[in-house]
Design a protein around this motif. Structure first.
Motif, PDB file in Angstrom:
ATOM      1  N   ARG A  69       0.694  -1.412  43.260  1.00  0.00           N
ATOM      2  CA  ARG A  69       1.918  -0.598  43.307  1.00  0.00           C
ATOM      3  C   ARG A  69       2.574  -0.617  44.681  1.00  0.00           C
ATOM      4  N   GLY A  70       1.989  -1.357  45.625  1.00  0.00           N
ATOM      5  CA  GLY A  70       2.639  -1.437  46.932  1.00  0.00           C
ATOM      6  C   GLY A  70       1.789  -2.184  47.938  1.00  0.00           C
ATOM      7  N   TYR A  71       2.451  -2.981  48.801  1.00  0.00           N
ATOM      8  CA  TYR A  71       1.739  -3.642  49.895  1.00  0.00           C
ATOM      9  C   TYR A  71       1.284  -2.592  50.898  1.00  0.00           C
ATOM     10  N   PHE A  72       0.208  -2.909  51.601  1.00  0.00           N
ATOM     11  CA  PHE A  72      -0.384  -2.007  52.582  1.00  0.00           C
ATOM     12  C   PHE A  72       0.599  -1.749  53.734  1.00  0.00           C
ATOM     13  N   ARG A  73       0.869  -0.492  53.983  1.00  0.00           N
ATOM     14  CA  ARG A  73       1.719  -0.068  55.121  1.00  0.00           C
ATOM     15  C   ARG A  73       3.002  -0.890  55.249  1.00  0.00           C
ATOM     16  N   SER A  74       3.711  -1.074  54.129  1.00  0.00           N
ATOM     17  CA  SER A  74       4.945  -1.880  54.163  1.00  0.00           C
ATOM     18  C   SER A  74       6.059  -1.207  53.364  1.00  0.00           C
ATOM     19  N   PRO A  75       6.438   0.017  53.708  1.00  0.00           N
ATOM     20  CA  PRO A  75       7.401   0.754  52.871  1.00  0.00           C
ATOM     21  C   PRO A  75       8.721   0.011  52.676  1.00  0.00           C
ATOM     22  N   GLU A  76       9.207  -0.663  53.723  1.00  0.00           N
ATOM     23  CA  GLU A  76      10.520  -1.308  53.585  1.00  0.00           C
ATOM     24  C   GLU A  76      10.467  -2.479  52.625  1.00  0.00           C
ATOM     25  N   HIS A  77       9.444  -3.296  52.775  1.00  0.00           N
ATOM     26  CA  HIS A  77       9.324  -4.445  51.887  1.00  0.00           C
ATOM     27  C   HIS A  77       9.051  -3.970  50.450  1.00  0.00           C
ATOM     28  N   ASN A  78       8.244  -2.923  50.319  1.00  0.00           N
ATOM     29  CA  ASN A  78       7.971  -2.400  48.974  1.00  0.00           C
ATOM     30  C   ASN A  78       9.266  -1.964  48.290  1.00  0.00           C
ATOM     31  N   ALA A  79      10.167  -1.367  49.058  1.00  0.00           N
ATOM     32  CA  ALA A  79      11.437  -0.918  48.473  1.00  0.00           C
ATOM     33  C   ALA A  79      12.214  -2.121  47.935  1.00  0.00           C
ATOM     34  N   ASP A  80      12.018  -3.289  48.540  1.00  0.00           N
ATOM     35  CA  ASP A  80      12.736  -4.497  48.089  1.00  0.00           C
ATOM     36  C   ASP A  80      12.130  -5.103  46.826  1.00  0.00           C
ATOM     37  N   VAL A  81      10.814  -5.001  46.656  1.00  0.00           N
ATOM     38  CA  VAL A  81      10.175  -5.775  45.579  1.00  0.00           C
ATOM     39  C   VAL A  81       9.700  -4.920  44.399  1.00  0.00           C
ATOM     40  N   PHE A  82       9.874  -3.589  44.485  1.00  0.00           N
ATOM     41  CA  PHE A  82       9.567  -2.723  43.338  1.00  0.00           C
ATOM     42  C   PHE A  82      10.836  -2.027  42.886  1.00  0.00           C
ATOM     43  N   ASP A  83      10.969  -1.832  41.559  1.00  0.00           N
ATOM     44  CA  ASP A  83      12.092  -1.006  41.118  1.00  0.00           C
ATOM     45  C   ASP A  83      11.616   0.439  40.950  1.00  0.00           C
ATOM     46  N   GLU A  84      12.541   1.309  40.535  1.00  0.00           N
ATOM     47  CA  GLU A  84      12.193   2.740  40.492  1.00  0.00           C
ATOM     48  C   GLU A  84      11.126   3.056  39.440  1.00  0.00           C
ATOM     49  N   ASP A  85      10.915   2.121  38.505  1.00  0.00           N
ATOM     50  CA  ASP A  85       9.878   2.348  37.495  1.00  0.00           C
ATOM     51  C   ASP A  85       8.534   1.727  37.892  1.00  0.00           C
ATOM     52  N   GLY A  86       8.452   1.229  39.094  1.00  0.00           N
ATOM     53  CA  GLY A  86       7.174   0.690  39.572  1.00  0.00           C
ATOM     54  C   GLY A  86       6.908  -0.741  39.121  1.00  0.00           C
ATOM     55  N   PHE A  87       7.956  -1.427  38.634  1.00  0.00           N
ATOM     56  CA  PHE A  87       7.786  -2.847  38.298  1.00  0.00           C
ATOM     57  C   PHE A  87       7.842  -3.666  39.583  1.00  0.00           C
ATOM     58  N   TYR A  88       6.916  -4.613  39.678  1.00  0.00           N
ATOM     59  CA  TYR A  88       6.862  -5.506  40.841  1.00  0.00           C
ATOM     60  C   TYR A  88       7.603  -6.803  40.506  1.00  0.00           C
ATOM     61  N   TYR A  89       8.535  -7.193  41.380  1.00  0.00           N
ATOM     62  CA  TYR A  89       9.295  -8.443  41.203  1.00  0.00           C
ATOM     63  C   TYR A  89       8.579  -9.537  41.991  1.00  0.00           C
ATOM     64  N   SER A  90       7.958 -10.468  41.262  1.00  0.00           N
ATOM     65  CA  SER A  90       7.085 -11.455  41.923  1.00  0.00           C
ATOM     66  C   SER A  90       7.860 -12.552  42.634  1.00  0.00           C
ATOM     67  N   GLY A  91       9.168 -12.665  42.337  1.00  0.00           N
ATOM     68  CA  GLY A  91       9.957 -13.736  42.944  1.00  0.00           C
ATOM     69  C   GLY A  91       9.899 -15.022  42.142  1.00  0.00           C
ATOM     70  N   ASP A  92       9.237 -14.960  40.953  1.00  0.00           N
ATOM     71  CA  ASP A  92       9.182 -16.150  40.096  1.00  0.00           C
ATOM     72  C   ASP A  92      10.294 -16.118  39.058  1.00  0.00           C
ATOM     73  N   LEU A  93      10.810 -17.301  38.756  1.00  0.00           N
ATOM     74  CA  LEU A  93      11.764 -17.439  37.653  1.00  0.00           C
ATOM     75  C   LEU A  93      10.983 -17.954  36.451  1.00  0.00           C
ATOM     76  N   VAL A  94      11.031 -17.194  35.368  1.00  0.00           N
ATOM     77  CA  VAL A  94      10.236 -17.577  34.195  1.00  0.00           C
ATOM     78  C   VAL A  94      11.087 -17.462  32.940  1.00  0.00           C
ATOM     79  N   CYS A  95      10.617 -18.069  31.864  1.00  0.00           N
ATOM     80  CA  CYS A  95      11.194 -17.749  30.568  1.00  0.00           C
ATOM     81  C   CYS A  95      10.050 -17.530  29.584  1.00  0.00           C
ATOM     82  N   ARG A  96      10.332 -16.686  28.574  1.00  0.00           N
ATOM     83  CA  ARG A  96       9.289 -16.348  27.613  1.00  0.00           C
ATOM     84  C   ARG A  96       9.583 -17.072  26.304  1.00  0.00           C
TER      85      ARG A  96
END
Ligand code: J2J
Length: 542
Positions: free
Chosen positions: A395-422
């Protein structure tokens, strides 16, 4: 007292417990169970040594007791850097038993990376090897010691002085009785994983006993591991893939045996497979290519091999199809990340799914969102950014509040930076990435990290690191440099990076000099354009 980390919301934690994903047991239960049920069975083969489960348990307890007697315990962290040797697992379990949370740095890491990790975790303990260039002399140890005001306990492999010899600490229990000790509570941080990263400083991923243990148990089941499994660990032992997907921990959970190889070099690995009747191995695509080239002359050596897992980087379909044909075993594609989410093709999947997808998530409660440029979910079959949350995704990188704000949305989803299709079947295909990273044969390079180091050179005005295609590694890196000094040479820049103590795999494979870095409409470096320009530059005309 406990290491701080971003927790899951209560509601989700309760759900994960009610589904028995989280069983509230420490990771040490993996070893406890085997010590009780099959103490004499081989757990690790390392060169000429075979360690039984009983030995692995006893040696790790010796070390744990000594660490505790030294005053270390829950709340403390350790910086560990060991090659693929039995001592890696002995130390791993010892630290879990003593409640000390390690960062397992890669053996290829050097001063730059080790210092960055030490700054973040402020370790009380260092476990490393005298064979590594950083630890041949006292210089670097001294600088770590200084950072910790002299409070660093140092244990080294191949060390003559018994006071700081790892072997000595492992061989026997301390004199007298060690005070009571035990792992951190199952809901707390067990250790840190390393992030492949895309930022200036390498980030750390806190993993709890509960979440990691679930990913290990479920992975072992998906891969049908049994006490007969003999797993070749040829990737760096601390990496998430060979540690937990299902990796060595999955094998220990099932009561099987881990055969250690120093690296994936095919001939040495084939010999280990033959000698120890290895049934399963995990590789990155660039290593598979080497195996495919070498295998035709050594088919007999591979007779026992039933399953080859491939993950960590793009694996072309044409190569995937060659695995059963040339290596004579089943293929399993694995798309995972140290942050959590792991996808597998299943052992009974039709060949087409195995050859053309990177699998589906471990858990029914791995939630996946694939979003388009407008942030809205895209339909199956269309490409978007992967976002995920679930019972073993952090749910968050260690001691990285700013970066966490960039890669998590308000629902706690982590954006891995990968482009995928299902696919219609719910399988994922990895088609690219948006994170500013180079995947060099499975080794991840954060562009920003190398760029900021290049910028420390007085002649470098601007720097951009981008991926170029490579037939052997998939990708290599090219640094585009803007400089006022027209005589500046790649060698000087490479030397500059080496003097900063950066890991070799991060050194740019090529340099390209330009008058300016092209910018996007938003004024950011236009890496897409740079990649296209470089592709033309480095592709020989037909
Ligand atoms: C394309 N890209 C992939 C794949 C990972 C199991 C397997 C791998 C890792 C790993 C891991 C890929 N095809 N099959 O931790 O448990 C790229 C993606 C991903 C990033 C994660 C595991 N498998 N990748 O590789 O933390 O870009 O973990 O986000 O090192 O590797 O890298 P890492």
């Amino acid at each position: 007292m406990n290491v701080e980390f971003q927790r899951w919301p209560e509601e989700l934690a309760a759900h994960y417990r009610s589904c028995a994903y989280w069983i509230d047991q420490p990771l040490t239960r993996i070893l406890d169970q085997q010590r009780q049920t099959r103490p004499a069975a081989p757990a690790i083969v390392c060169g000429e040594r075979t360690l039984s489960y009983d030995a692995l348990d006893r040696l790790s307890s010796n070390l744990a007791a000594r660490l505790v007697a030294k005053g270390l315990g829950p709340g403390d962290t350790a910086l560990v850097q060991l090659p693929n040797l039995a001592e890696f697992y002995i130390a791993f379990f010892a630290l879990l038993k003593a409640g000390i949370a390690p960062v397992n740095a890669l053996y290829s890491h050097r001063r730059h990376e080790m210092t960055a990790y030490a700054r973040q975790i402020e370790p009380k303990l260092l476990i490393a090897s005298r064979q590594h260039e950083l630890f041949r002399t006292e210089d670097f140890i001294g600088s770590l010691q200084e950072m910790q005001d002299g409070a660093l306990t140092v244990l080294l492999m191949d060390e003559a002085d018994p006071a700081s010899s790892l072997s000595h600490w492992i061989e026997s229990a301390p004199e007298g009785v060690a005070p009571d000790y035990g792992p951190t509570p199952p809901g707390e941080v067990a250790f840190f994983q390393l992030s492949g990263g895309s930022t200036g400083t390498p980030k750390l991923i806190p993993r709890t006993h509960n979440d990691y243990d679930y990913s290990v148990r479920a992975s072992a089941e998906i891969c049908d591991l049994t006490p007969e499994t003999r797993f070749l660990c040829a990737l760096p032992a601390g990496h998430n893939f060979p540690l937990s997907s299902p990796g060595a921990l999955g094998v220990f959970h099932a009561g099987g045996c881990v055969v250690l190889a120093p690296n994936p070099e095919p001939l040495a690995c084939f010999e280990l497979i033959r000698k120890h009747k290895v049934t399963m191995a995990g590789l990155v695509p660039s290593a598979v290519n080497l195996w495919l080239q070498a295998a035709p002359d050594h088919r007999n050596a591979l007779e026992s091999l039933k399953l080859l897992q491939v993950g960590g980087a793009h694996f072309p379909e044409s190569h995937a199809r060659l695995v059963p044909q040339i290596l004579g075993c089943k293929l399993q594609q694995v798309f995972g990340m140290a942050e959590g989410l792991v996808n597998y093709t299943r052992l009974d999947d039709p060949d087409e799914l195995v050859f053309t997808t990177q699998g589906r998530p471990i858990s029914p409660d791995d939630e996946i969102k694939i979003v388009g440029e407008d942030g809205q979910p895209v339909p199956d079959g269309e490409t978007g950014r992967l976002a995920t949350r679930g019972p073993y995704t952090f749910r968050g990188y260690f001691r990285s509040p700013e970066h966490n704000a960039d890669v998590f949305d308000e629902d706690g989803f982590y954006y891995s930076g990968d482009l995928v299709c299902r696919t219609g079947e719910g399988y994922l295909r990895v088609v690219g990435r948006v994170k500013d990273q180079i995947n060099r044969g499975g080794e991840k390079i954060a562009a920003e990290e190398v760029e900021s180091l290049l910028l420390l050179h007085p002649d470098v005005r601007e720097a951009a690191l981008v991926a170029i295609q490579d037939p052997a590694l998939g990708e290599k890196s090219c640094a585009v440099i803007v400089s006022d000094n027209s005589c500046i040479k790649p060698l000087a820049l490479r030397r500059h990076l080496m003097s900063l103590g950066v890991a070799d795999y991060k050194l740019p494979d090529r340099f390209s000099f330009a008058d300016a870095i092209p910018l996007t409409a938003f004024g950011k470096p236009d890496k897409k354009k740079l990649r296209m320009d470089l592709a033309q530059k480095f592709t020989p005309a037909l």
